[in-house]
Design a protein around this motif. Structure first.
Motif, PDB file in Angstrom:
ATOM      1  N   GLU A   1      -7.277   5.559   0.362  1.00 26.47           N
ATOM      2  CA  GLU A   1      -8.399   5.482   1.297  1.00 26.47           C
ATOM      3  C   GLU A   1      -8.441   4.124   1.981  1.00 26.47           C
ATOM      4  N   GLU A   2      -8.106   3.056   1.268  1.00 21.21           N
ATOM      5  CA  GLU A   2      -8.125   1.715   1.855  1.00 21.21           C
ATOM      6  C   GLU A   2      -7.033   1.521   2.899  1.00 21.21           C
TER       7      GLU A   2
ATOM      8  N   MET B   1      -8.869   0.399 -10.264  1.00 22.55           N
ATOM      9  CA  MET B   1      -8.752   1.037  -8.969  1.00 22.55           C
ATOM     10  C   MET B   1      -7.762   2.194  -9.092  1.00 22.55           C
ATOM     11  N   LYS B   2      -8.206   3.362  -8.655  1.00 18.27           N
ATOM     12  CA  LYS B   2      -7.364   4.550  -8.719  1.00 18.27           C
ATOM     13  C   LYS B   2      -6.492   4.664  -7.476  1.00 18.27           C
ATOM     14  N   PHE B   3      -5.465   5.482  -7.610  1.00 26.93           N
ATOM     15  CA  PHE B   3      -4.527   5.684  -6.514  1.00 26.93           C
ATOM     16  C   PHE B   3      -5.222   6.279  -5.292  1.00 26.93           C
ATOM     17  N   GLU B   4      -6.181   7.175  -5.512  1.00 25.32           N
ATOM     18  CA  GLU B   4      -6.910   7.774  -4.400  1.00 25.32           C
ATOM     19  C   GLU B   4      -7.689   6.723  -3.633  1.00 25.32           C
ATOM     20  N   ASN B   5      -8.243   5.743  -4.340  1.00 27.15           N
ATOM     21  CA  ASN B   5      -8.988   4.664  -3.688  1.00 27.15           C
ATOM     22  C   ASN B   5      -8.065   3.784  -2.858  1.00 27.15           C
ATOM     23  N   ILE B   6      -6.880   3.545  -3.372  1.00 25.07           N
ATOM     24  CA  ILE B   6      -5.910   2.737  -2.621  1.00 25.07           C
ATOM     25  C   ILE B   6      -5.508   3.469  -1.344  1.00 25.07           C
TER      26      ILE B   6
END
Length: 68
Positions: free
Chosen positions: A8-9, A1-6
């Motif tokens: 967004e969550e 999981m990338k930082f950008e995905n975190i």
């Protein structure tokens, strides 16, 4: 999981993250001023007190030691 995905969550970069960034950057701005302060207060320039107005009662001619 990338930082950008975190991000967004958790609904992105919000006010709490902005406050944290400001609190972390503030010391970085003030600290160089603290280090430069020694350059200005450490030097003792040559000086001589000018007491020529005290000659012949110049500046303090109205002051007397008597109590009237």
């Amino acid at each position: 999981m990338k930082f950008e995905n975190i991000l967004e969550e958790i609904d992105g970069f919000g006010p709490f993250q902005i406050v944290i960034i400001v609190l972390l950057c503030a010391p970085r701005i003030v600290l160089p001023c603290h280090y430069l302060l020694n350059n200005f207060i450490a030097a003792l320039p040559p000086h001589r007190c000018d007491i020529s107005p005290l000659d012949d009662g110049g500046l303090f001619r109205n002051l007397t030691s008597s109590r009237d």
